[in-house]
Scaffold this motif. Structure first.
Motif, PDB file in Angstrom:
ATOM      1  N   SER A 164       2.516  -0.195   2.404  1.00  0.00           N
ATOM      2  CA  SER A 164       1.153   0.473   2.138  1.00  0.00           C
ATOM      3  C   SER A 164       0.672   0.509   0.812  1.00  0.00           C
ATOM      4  CB  SER A 164       0.323   0.667   3.359  1.00  0.00           C
ATOM      5  OG  SER A 164      -1.425   1.307   2.632  1.00  0.00           O
TER       6      SER A 164
ATOM      7  N   TYR B 192      -2.025   1.565  -0.497  1.00  0.00           N
ATOM      8  CA  TYR B 192      -3.544   2.669  -0.137  1.00  0.00           C
ATOM      9  C   TYR B 192      -3.060   3.761   0.834  1.00  0.00           C
ATOM     10  CZ  TYR B 192      -8.274   3.555   2.006  1.00  0.00           C
ATOM     11  OH  TYR B 192      -9.685   4.244   1.783  1.00  0.00           O
TER      12      TYR B 192
ATOM     13  N   ILE C  94     -11.950  -1.562   1.645  1.00  0.00           N
ATOM     14  CA  ILE C  94     -11.169  -1.911   0.931  1.00  0.00           C
ATOM     15  C   ILE C  94     -10.001  -2.443   0.785  1.00  0.00           C
ATOM     16  CG2 ILE C  94     -11.368   1.005   2.612  1.00  0.00           C
ATOM     17  CD1 ILE C  94      -8.871   0.419   3.446  1.00  0.00           C
TER      18      ILE C  94
ATOM     19  N   VAL D 257      -5.931  -3.094   0.388  1.00  0.00           N
ATOM     20  CA  VAL D 257      -4.883  -2.713   0.499  1.00  0.00           C
ATOM     21  C   VAL D 257      -3.903  -4.139   0.550  1.00  0.00           C
ATOM     22  CG1 VAL D 257      -2.942  -1.904   2.787  1.00  0.00           C
ATOM     23  CG2 VAL D 257      -5.574  -1.483   2.888  1.00  0.00           C
TER      24      VAL D 257
END
Lengths: 260, 238, 491
Positions: free
Chosen positions: C419, C421, C441, C443
């Motif tokens: 990931s 993020y 968000i 990702v």
């Protein structure tokens, strides 16, 4: 009629003289007893000492032969001894096609032609038992049939295409010093017509007493020797006047003095 | 009515023309006859037309053909007489296969110590012989070739012939060299293998050759219906 | 206008009746004749003229025999030994009838006299022959067709029984010749032919035995020992793994009837033939006369065949398999039937709706209000222990949403595996776990707009679980300590 016989004898004298040097390329095979795939009644056969050609007969050897024996040239060979495929990869009576390597084994020859070539050199074709006896050796052992790698190697050759185009001597020699018994081409034998297979292989294990007279069973001794099975199958499918792209030959010579 | 007359006369003319043609062909057949000098001044040379011999000036004699297709001495490509092997008959005479030329040949390969199929093969041969009319037998040779030359010497073959009542003219037994026998078998596509010193496995094939040695028919198996074989033989000896 | 006398009327009536009686008699007689004709046995069936057989390569079949009479059928079959591709990167030398595995499809009618010529190409190394199960005669033809390379043999046979039959090579060693692909199907249609359908296809299953394992690259030779042990490396339809997939899939349109001529060349394995998503309306059991109906999976013996028929009602890709399922997914016994056309939602609707189903995990999930924390009693003393404890915590708390391999749920919960993020900012990651996160968000390129509640875990546990996550599934490999967590907590 008489002239025919005379000319044949003359040809044989001439080629014997010319090809005298060929006996140099032979090795001595010491005879012994062994059990081939299709044996005799007691299954063991005895092979006497003999000399075998190190390599199969090449295209250039055969070109020499037909120069001296016009009887065996492509246009002269008679229908009794050859069929339409005889020397079909030759461009004329004396030369093979340019694409054919001169040191590759001669193929597209019939049994009669192979026999005549050997006889011309005072040799003969090997018997099936003699051929199989030398062929069961690998590089280090005289009888390699129990080795799984031996069988595997041979079987994998049977699947490789166009091996007949290779030149002689490229497969490793076996313990006797003989090359190319496997991995190049099938080879004529003197008594290939002793293989009594009908082609109906599921019945071949049963003595078919109607087609073949045999008071003894002609059974295979080792059902796992598939490579040998296939060689015997090829022999059983041939007739003496056939020629094949993948079928050549080599000669052997008796070690005792020649008579008869 | 007129039309009918015209049509019928045309038909008659046609028929005559055709028959004339056949007459012509008969004449051309005669033209195929050959003429030779009765003194054989020029050896075996022959001429297509009547005339006189250039050497002795005698009239050329028309030759009666010995058998239908024997105008020349040539052996065809397919004839077994091309084989040069030497053989001995049961009478001990040395021959080459070519010496059997001129008669229809019925051949089988056997060996005398055979217990299984050979007596039946021999019976099959006898069966065929029995179905040929007696007067035709002189044009036939029944040849039994041994695949065991070591045991089946000419003397043994003679004994076998007598034992099996096959001693008449039309039966011949042949003894050859191992190499000659193998070669002959290959021409016939007969397979054989020695199993023990007195025992062989071999295919059971009866082969029929014409007078020129060309293979015309083969019968494989024992006790097989020999109708086709007989037909072929009868055709060949006509 | 003619006035008919009484007598004349009577006569007329009699005539009509007698005419009618005659007609009926004639009809009956001709019917009788037809019945008698049907009872001619197939051995005596006469043939009319000759015709050259149309041989096709799989998966296609020749045209139906229709209403033609029994004929002399000329079949010329060539044998070729040639190299082919068993699957990507794996080459194999096949021995073939007609250049394909399985060999060409032969279509005949009952009573045909087939003149069969078998030609062995001169480039081949080995002699071959043929045994057709449709032949009544010794060896099925094998005795009369044994032929060396560069030669050909002819023999003739009469098809006495209708049905779908296998043919194969019978030269020693027989198993090896069959295993290398020397098999095919010959159909003997009954008088009048099989009932018409829209599509007909030819499929044959076979098992292959190679020196190397399944997937091992290069030219693989045949392995005799594996064949004897019946330990197949590949089980495929039509000679190779991708013979009936992708662009090679067989096709049909919605509403069409499909007939599959399915054979099993073996050499060893029996097939449990099934088409995923379809049911066979009719199965000609073992290729014979008995017809079974409504069958899901049918058994096809080695050296046998079956005819299956079904109507395709909805579009989609239907997978043909041998339902000895490891053969389908691990050895290649998989084919595809692609059907195009209009959907029918009543028969199959496809996905109607989706939702979230979360069984509750043992971790407590709250909106961020309390600060209650449960300290772990045994702190982790090493990296390995951190990983171990962290994994345990993960499986209890995080697994429900983020899944076992950290893959998350698309459109719902972002992945933790690889990931971007996560790997960008450790402190932010600690903050998310300790304080929760909401809002959009991005990702790994995908947007997520959801809520993650704060996790009531001790700093130890947070450190362990984050260490586990960072050191799994391709993440950056950081180690998170209790101190780092404390720092974030006290911010």
């Amino acid at each position: 009629m008489k002239t025919k016989v005379f000319s044949l004898l003359l040809i044989c004298f001439v080629c014997q003289y010319l090809t005298y040097g060929q006996t140099e390329d032979m090795v001595l095979i010491e005879g012994s007893r062994y059990i081939p795939l299709y044996g005799r009644d007691s299954t063991v056969v005895e092979v006497n000492d003999f000399k075998m050609d190190k390599y199969p007969v090449t295209v250039e050897d055969f070109e020499l032969f037909v120069k001296e024996s016009p009887k065996w040239r492509k246009s002269n060979a008679i229908k009794l001894f050859t069929d339409k495929t005889y020397l079909s990869n030759w461009k004329n009576d004396l030369e093979s096609k340019d694409s054919v390597k001169s040191k590759s084994p001669i193929t597209y020859v019939s049994w009669f032609a192979a026999k005549a070539y050997c006889e011309c050199q005072n040799k003969r074709l090997p018997t099936v038992d003699e051929w199989e006896y030398v062929a069961m050796a690998d590089e280090t052992t005289k009888d390699a049939r129990i080795k799984p790698t031996y069988n595997e190697q041979i079987l994998s050759w049977y699947e490789a295409p166009r091996t007949n185009e290779n030149i002689i001597g490229e497969t490793p020699k076996n313990v006797w010093g003989v090359y190319d018994l496997h991995g190049l081409v099938w080879e004529w034998t003197l008594d290939f017509n002793s293989v009594l297979i009908t082609g109906e292989s599921r019945k071949d294990v049963d003595k078919d007493s109607n087609l073949f007279c045999g008071s003894a069973a002609v059974n295979a001794t080792d059902l796992m020797n598939y490579a040998a099975f296939m060689r015997y199958a090829i022999r059983g499918s041939l007739k003496a006047k056939y020629s094949m792209k993948n079928l050549g030959f080599r000669c052997v010579q008796d070690v005792k003095t020649e008579s008869e | 009515m007129k039309h009918i007359k015209i049509i019928s006369s045309v038909l008659v003319l046609l028929v005559l023309a055709i028959s004339c043609n056949s007459d012509k062909s008969k004449a051309s057949n005669d033209a195929l006859a050959v003429y030779q000098c009765p003194m054989l001044c020029e050896g075996a040379k022959f001429y297509d037309e009547a005339g006189s011999c250039p050497v002795c000036k005698m009239d050329l004699k028309q030759i009666e053909k010995a058998s239908k297709e024997m105008e020349t001495d040539e052996i065809s490509e397919e004839s077994i007489f091309n084989l040069m092997s030497k053989w001995h008959t049961e009478e001990g005479k040395e021959i080459q296969l070519e010496d059997l030329k001129g008669k229809t040949l019925v051949v089988v390969m056997i060996y005398t110590s055979c217990k299984a199929a050979c007596p039946r093969l021999v019976a099959d041969m006898r069966n065929i012989e029995a179905q040929i009319p007696d007067e035709k037998l002189k044009d036939l040779t029944f040849a039994l070739v041994s695949i065991d030359p070591e045991t089946d010497t000419p003397e043994r073959l003679k004994a076998f012939a007598i034992e099996n009542q096959m001693d008449d003219e039309q039966w011949t037994f042949l003894h050859g060299t191992e190499s000659g026998v193998r070669e002959f078998a290959n021409v016939l596509s007969v397979k054989y293998k020695e199993i023990s010193p007195i025992d062989f496995s071999h295919s059971n094939i009866i082969s029929v050759f014409n007078a020129k040695g060309e293979l015309k028919h083969q019968q494989e198996g024992l006790g097989v219906d020999n109708k086709e074989t007989i037909e072929t033989i009868l055709q060949l000896i006509q | 206008m003619q006035i008919l006398t009484k007598n004349q009327i009577k006569m007329k009536k009699r005539n009509i009746i007698s005419c009618g009686a005659l007609l009926i008699m004639i009809l009956f007689m001709s019917c009788k004749d037809n019945n008698q004709k049907k009872e001619v046995s197939t051995t005596d069936m006469p043939i009319s003229r000759e015709m050259k057989a149309e041989l096709t390569s799989p998966p296609n079949v020749p045209r139906s025999v229709g209403r033609r009479k029994a004929k002399k059928l000329i079949v010329n079959m060539e044998i070729l030994e040639e190299e082919g591709e068993l699957t990507d990167g794996v080459k194999y030398v096949y021995w073939t009838f007609g250049g394909s595995v399985p060999g060409s499809f032969i279509r005949t009618r009952v009573g045909d006299e087939v003149e069969f010529t078998l030609s062995n190409h001169p480039d081949n190394k080995l002699p071959h022959n043929i045994d057709l199960h449709a032949v009544t005669g010794p060896g099925g033809g094998a005795e009369s067709s044994f032929v060396a390379p560069g030669h050909e043999k002819t023999f003739s046979f009469k098809t006495l029984n209708p049905g779908l039959y296998v043919y194969h090579c019978a030269t020693a060693p027989v198993g090896m010749h069959i295993a290398n692909g020397m098999y095919g199907l010959i159909l003997v249609e009954p008088a009048g032919g099989l009932p018409q359908v829209d599509k007909e296809y030819y499929i044959m299953q076979g098992d292959f035995y190679t020196k190397g394992k399944n997937g091992e690259r290069g030219l693989q030779p045949f392995d005799m020992q594996k064949a004897v042990d019946e330990n197949a490396d590949y089980v495929v339809f039509n000679g190779s793994v991708n013979a009936l997939t992708g662009d090679n899939a067989i096709t049909a349109k919605v509403g069409e009837t499909v007939r599959l001529f399915v054979g099993n060349g073996g050499p060893n394995l029996v097939s449990s033939f099934h088409v995923i998503g379809e049911i066979f309306d009719k199965v000609h059991v073992e290729g014979g006369d008995t017809v079974n109906e409504n069958v899901q999976t049918t058994l096809i013996p080695a050296g046998g065949a079956a005819i299956v028929e079904f109507r395709v009602d909805v579009p989609g890709t239907f997978i043909l398999v041998d339902h000895s399922i490891f053969r389908a997914f691990n050895k290649g016994a998989l084919g595809m039937l692609k059907v195009e056309g209009e959907e029918d939602k009543r028969i199959y609707s496809g996905e109607i709706r989706e939702g979230i189903y979360l069984p509750e995990g043992p971790g407590i999930q709250n909106m961020p209000t309390t600060d209650e924390v449960v300290e772990s009693e045994i702190p982790a003393k090493s990296f390995d222990e951190q990983m171990k404890f962290g994994k345990q915590t993960y499986m209890q708390t995080c697994f429900a949403c983020h899944q076992a391999e950290g893959q998350g749920i698309p459109n719902a919960f972002p992945p933790l595996a690889n990931s971007d993020y996560l790997n960008a900012d450790v402190e932010r990651a600690i903050d998310v776990v300790v304080n929760g996160l909401s809002g959009e968000i991005t990702v790994n390129g995908e947007k997520y707009n959801s809520v993650m509640t704060k996790q009531l875990l001790s700093s130890e546990d947070v450190a362990n679980v984050l260490t586990y996550v960072y050191n799994s599934w391709g993440n950056s490999g950081k180690v998170v300590t209790k101190e780092m967590v404390e720092k974030v907590k006290n911010k």
